[in-house]
Motif scaffolding. Structure first.
Motif, short mmCIF file in Angstrom:
data_model
loop_
_atom_site.label_atom_id
_atom_site.label_comp_id
_atom_site.label_asym_id
_atom_site.label_seq_id
_atom_site.Cartn_x
_atom_site.Cartn_y
_atom_site.Cartn_z
N TRP A 211 0.83 -1.21 0.00
CA TRP A 211 0.00 0.00 0.00
C TRP A 211 0.86 1.26 0.00
CZ3 TRP A 211 -0.87 3.74 3.94
CH2 TRP A 211 -1.99 4.54 3.75
N MET A 212 1.92 1.27 0.80
CA MET A 212 2.80 2.44 0.84
C MET A 212 3.52 2.64 -0.49
SD MET A 212 4.32 2.01 4.73
CE MET A 212 5.26 3.54 4.74
N ARG A 213 3.92 1.53 -1.11
CA ARG A 213 4.57 1.64 -2.42
C ARG A 213 3.62 2.19 -3.47
NH1 ARG A 213 7.64 -4.23 -2.04
NH2 ARG A 213 9.46 -3.50 -0.85
N LEU A 214 2.36 1.79 -3.40
CA LEU A 214 1.38 2.31 -4.34
C LEU A 214 1.19 3.81 -4.15
CD1 LEU A 214 -1.29 -0.53 -4.26
CD2 LEU A 214 0.04 0.21 -6.26
N LEU A 215 1.09 4.25 -2.91
CA LEU A 215 0.98 5.68 -2.66
C LEU A 215 2.16 6.44 -3.24
CD1 LEU A 215 -0.29 5.79 1.05
CD2 LEU A 215 -1.60 6.34 -1.01
N LEU A 224 4.21 14.97 -4.14
CA LEU A 224 3.42 14.99 -2.92
C LEU A 224 3.85 13.93 -1.92
CD1 LEU A 224 -0.12 15.40 -4.54
CD2 LEU A 224 1.36 17.19 -3.59
N VAL A 225 4.30 12.79 -2.40
CA VAL A 225 4.60 11.65 -1.52
C VAL A 225 5.94 11.05 -1.90
CG1 VAL A 225 3.85 9.36 -0.77
CG2 VAL A 225 2.14 11.13 -1.22
N ARG A 226 6.72 10.75 -0.89
CA ARG A 226 7.98 10.04 -1.09
C ARG A 226 8.09 8.95 -0.04
NH1 ARG A 226 12.01 13.16 -4.09
NH2 ARG A 226 11.15 15.21 -4.63
N MET A 227 8.23 7.72 -0.48
CA MET A 227 8.45 6.61 0.45
C MET A 227 9.95 6.37 0.61
SD MET A 227 7.16 2.63 0.31
CE MET A 227 8.57 2.05 -0.64
N PHE A 228 10.38 6.10 1.84
CA PHE A 228 11.79 5.82 2.09
C PHE A 228 11.90 4.95 3.33
CE2 PHE A 228 10.65 9.62 4.40
CZ PHE A 228 11.31 9.52 5.62
N SER A 229 13.08 4.46 3.58
CA SER A 229 13.34 3.63 4.76
C SER A 229 14.27 4.39 5.69
CB SER A 229 13.97 2.30 4.35
OG SER A 229 14.39 1.57 5.50
N ILE A 230 13.95 4.39 6.97
CA ILE A 230 14.84 5.05 7.93
C ILE A 230 15.94 4.09 8.39
CG2 ILE A 230 12.96 6.52 8.74
CD1 ILE A 230 13.01 4.87 11.37
N GLY A 231 15.89 2.84 7.94
CA GLY A 231 16.90 1.86 8.31
C GLY A 231 16.29 0.47 8.42
N LYS A 232 17.10 -0.47 8.79
CA LYS A 232 16.68 -1.87 8.91
C LYS A 232 16.40 -2.23 10.37
CE LYS A 232 17.48 -3.24 4.56
NZ LYS A 232 16.47 -3.87 3.67
N SER A 233 15.41 -3.09 10.57
CA SER A 233 15.12 -3.62 11.90
C SER A 233 16.14 -4.69 12.27
CB SER A 233 13.72 -4.23 11.92
OG SER A 233 13.69 -5.40 11.11
N PHE A 305 4.69 22.62 5.79
CA PHE A 305 5.33 21.55 6.55
C PHE A 305 5.35 20.25 5.74
CE2 PHE A 305 3.05 24.13 9.80
CZ PHE A 305 4.16 24.62 10.49
N ASP A 306 6.37 19.47 5.98
CA ASP A 306 6.36 18.07 5.59
C ASP A 306 5.86 17.27 6.78
OD1 ASP A 306 7.28 18.43 3.03
OD2 ASP A 306 9.37 17.98 3.51
N ILE A 307 5.10 16.23 6.51
CA ILE A 307 4.68 15.31 7.57
C ILE A 307 5.26 13.94 7.24
CG2 ILE A 307 2.77 14.37 8.90
CD1 ILE A 307 1.02 16.62 7.94
N VAL A 308 6.04 13.40 8.14
CA VAL A 308 6.64 12.08 7.96
C VAL A 308 5.86 11.07 8.80
CG1 VAL A 308 8.70 10.65 8.28
CG2 VAL A 308 8.92 13.00 7.44
N PHE A 309 5.29 10.07 8.12
CA PHE A 309 4.51 9.03 8.78
C PHE A 309 5.31 7.73 8.81
CE2 PHE A 309 1.44 11.95 6.87
CZ PHE A 309 0.55 12.18 7.92
N ILE A 310 5.52 7.19 10.01
CA ILE A 310 6.18 5.89 10.17
C ILE A 310 5.18 4.97 10.85
CG2 ILE A 310 8.18 4.64 11.07
CD1 ILE A 310 9.70 7.25 11.18
N PRO A 311 4.42 4.18 10.09
CA PRO A 311 3.33 3.40 10.70
C PRO A 311 3.79 2.22 11.53
CG PRO A 311 3.44 3.00 8.34
CD PRO A 311 4.41 4.11 8.63
N VAL A 312 4.94 1.62 11.18
CA VAL A 312 5.38 0.41 11.89
C VAL A 312 6.85 0.57 12.26
CG1 VAL A 312 5.39 -2.11 11.91
CG2 VAL A 312 3.82 -0.91 10.39
N LEU A 313 7.12 1.16 13.41
CA LEU A 313 8.51 1.32 13.84
C LEU A 313 9.09 0.00 14.31
CD1 LEU A 313 10.68 3.52 14.16
CD2 LEU A 313 9.97 3.76 16.54
N ASN A 314 8.24 -0.93 14.65
CA ASN A 314 8.66 -2.24 15.16
C ASN A 314 8.16 -3.34 14.21
OD1 ASN A 314 9.29 -4.51 16.67
ND2 ASN A 314 7.83 -4.10 18.30
N PRO A 315 8.71 -3.42 12.98
CA PRO A 315 8.17 -4.36 12.00
C PRO A 315 8.36 -5.83 12.40
CG PRO A 315 10.19 -3.36 11.17
CD PRO A 315 9.83 -2.63 12.42
#
Length: 570
Positions: A211-215, A224-233, A305-315
């Motif tokens: 879903w995030m990739r589709l957005l 409007l939208v950029r998906m990225f990773s803040i790092g690996k779990s 403003f930019d709004i950064v959404f991290i839905p699953v910090l603990n994947p």
């Protein structure tokens, strides 16, 4: 200009519809971890053809879920659900320091799972066979001062998993021109549309990622939208984020270098079993995206403003709740005790981390490690935030979503003896966040300092806490990155379901937080929330006026005299 605006709106509508069409397809069949549809009778029908011939009599009630799909396909999960048949959630009314100290001692001694705690009560999960030993070590006043909140934990846990068949509503959303007969007695949600399909059920990590990739793919072209990773779990999964904002002059910016600016950070899923926090982060992100070109207030916020959404910090932990243990709380990182993995991410950050006050037992649900940032996921968030500020980002706000208890909490979490320098502003904004959530659906959210939830023994004595307070995410973002409006929001409900909130609560909970965030963005723009309050649907005008001027939310002086915002205070 009008024709250009109309063209953009038309393109947005087409993009949104196509996005949800693809999303629903992925949600129903594409993800390998999703429940499987029954084999077609003709043996060779395509997935789309089977969709077109789905029976029209499937009920949409969430209470009629077929658990033979997802749950039966995961033996370890089924085994844990059976174990929950012998477990309950008990609420103890706590009003004295002696009560709290006795309960804390029992929790440490028996390694009990604390579900929630406030200044007035503590909720604990335990097996029925452990109730008598627990009562034996508690004072008599506590033994007779409790109630059973959830007597059937297994049933509630199983009901949170999605059905193994799609609903009529999902099919109607995919094929809006196809007539669907509504089952007798079924009540449809108030809001119907393709934008809500994804949120009719909780979604596993694979579907959220898709879903995030589709957005990203649908809206990146406009910048409007950029998906990225803040790092690996710890287990190597990407901790994915969506950055939502409007490029300068509304120009397409897919091929332009990113211009860093003031940022609001929204996180969810620090605790794996709090599914509603993850779904709410996703819902608010989608609500901002779909409101572009439709809501002037949203446009104004996203222009500044930019709004950064991290839905699953603990994947890792979130994935574990879907495949093995629905009530798993921590991360999945190995600890010094082989059979007790996982860290409590909400108390793994560096500010005022105190190993003396932290639970030092790895098997405890509140274990945060032997030093700050030992938890990989907490370290990744800190590294990403540091890199952002090093390159010009200014964090002006932070919202950390959790469940449950319907509270808005502000710093500091580590101590009630120290007050943040902009305390009055923090309180005022927190009360208005709570008010806008209440105006949305009528649910009451209380406001408190995050340090509360334990009773003070004396002004000069350290608190005996039900849970560790140091190293929290909101304290860390507030102090180290100067996010002067940092809040933890504990979502629905107040104990009837706890962490096992039914899926039909996803959309109303998301709407509450979305309305609160509109106020929050407007406040940060310098309007004190006046413009956004015009867009909140009050129950009636008299109710709106009463909620503006009464004293029930406390600290009435803050409503009578507006103080200058303190974004720059130290």
């Amino acid at each position: 200009m009008a024709s250009i605006s109309l063209l953009r709106q038309s393109r947005s509508c087409i993009a949104i519809f196509f996005l949800l069409f693809l999303t629903t397809l992925f949600s129903l069949a594409a993800a390998t971890s999703l429940p499987r549809l029954a084999p077609p009778r003709d043996g060779g029908s395509s997935f789309l053809r089977r969709l077109l011939h789905l029976p029209s009599t499937w009920a949409t009630r969430r209470s009629q879920k077929n658990l033979n799909g997802w749950v039966q396909d995961h033996p370890a999960l089924l085994e844990n659900l059976r174990r929950y048949e012998d477990e309950v959630v008990i609420r103890f009314n706590v009003s004295t320091t002696e009560h709290e100290a006795a309960l804390r001692k029992a929790i440490d001694q028996m390694l009990l799972d604390v579900w929630d705690f406030t200044a007035n009560y503590t909720d604990i999960r335990l097996g029925r066979r452990r109730i008598r030993p627990l009562m034996a070590i508690l004072p008599p006043t506590l033994q007779h001062n409790h109630s059973v909140l959830i007597p059937d934990l297994s049933r509630l846990a199983a009901a949170t998993y999605p059905s193994n068949v799609p609903t009529d509503l999902a099919i109607q959303a995919i094929l809006p021109g196809r007539a669907i007969t509504q089952p007798h007695g079924t009540t449809l949600p108030k809001r119907q549309g393709v934008d809500d399909v994804f949120f009719h059920d909780y979604q596993p990590l694979s579907v959220i990622t898709t879903w995030m990739r589709l957005l990203d793919s649908m809206f990146r072209g406009r910048g409007l939208v950029r998906m990225f990773s803040i790092g690996k779990s710890y287990e190597g999964r990407d901790i994915l984020a969506l950055r939502v904002g409007m490029p300068p002059n509304n120009a397409a910016a897919a091929d332009q270098p990113y211009r860093r600016r003031d940022t609001i950070l929204v996180t969810g899923g620090l605790h794996a079993r709090e599914w509603i926090s993850t779904s709410t982060v996703n819902y608010v992100a989608w609500s901002f995206i779909r409101s572009i070109d439709q809501d002037p207030m949203i446009n104004k916020i996203l222009e500044h403003f930019d709004i950064v959404f991290i839905p699953v910090l603990n994947p890792d932990g979130y994935e574990y709740t879907w495949n093995v243990d629905r009530l798993w709380r921590k991360s999945r990182q190995r600890t010094k005790m082989q059979y007790c993995p996982g860290f409590d991410l909400d108390h793994a950050f560096g500010y005022r981390w105190d190993s003396v006050e932290h639970q030092d037992e790895p098997c405890s649900e509140s274990y945060s490690g032997d030093k700050p940032f030992q938890a990989v996921e907490a370290a990744r968030l800190a590294e990403w935030a540091k890199n952002e500020t090093d390159h010009g980002v200014n964090f002006v706000g932070y919202l950390d979503l959790h469940s449950y208890s319907q509270q808005v909490l502000f710093p500091y979490a580590y101590s009630c003896g120290v007050q943040p320098p902009n305390l009055e502003n923090l309180q005022e904004v927190a009360m208005n966040l709570a008010k806008h959530m209440r105006l949305s659906n009528g649910e009451v959210y209380t406001v408190a300092s995050a340090c509360e939830g334990a009773v003070t023994q004396a002004p000069d004595v350290r608190k005996t806490r039900t849970e560790a307070g140091g190293g929290s995410a909101i304290d860390y973002m507030y102090h180290d990155f100067h996010a002067r409006h940092s809040y933890q929001i504990k979502l629905r409900d107040t104990g009837s379901y706890g962490f096992l909130l039914p899926s039909d609560e996803i959309i109303p909970t998301g709407e509450e937080v979305f309305q609160a965030m509109k106020y929050f963005g407007d406040y940060l723009l310098g309007n004190n929330g006046h413009e956004s309050s015009l867009n909140v649907p009050p129950q009636d005008q008299a109710d709106q006026e009463q909620m503006t001027f009464d004293d029930e939310e406390g600290v009435p002086e803050l409503r009578r005299r507006r103080r200058k915002r303190c974004l720059q205070c130290t």
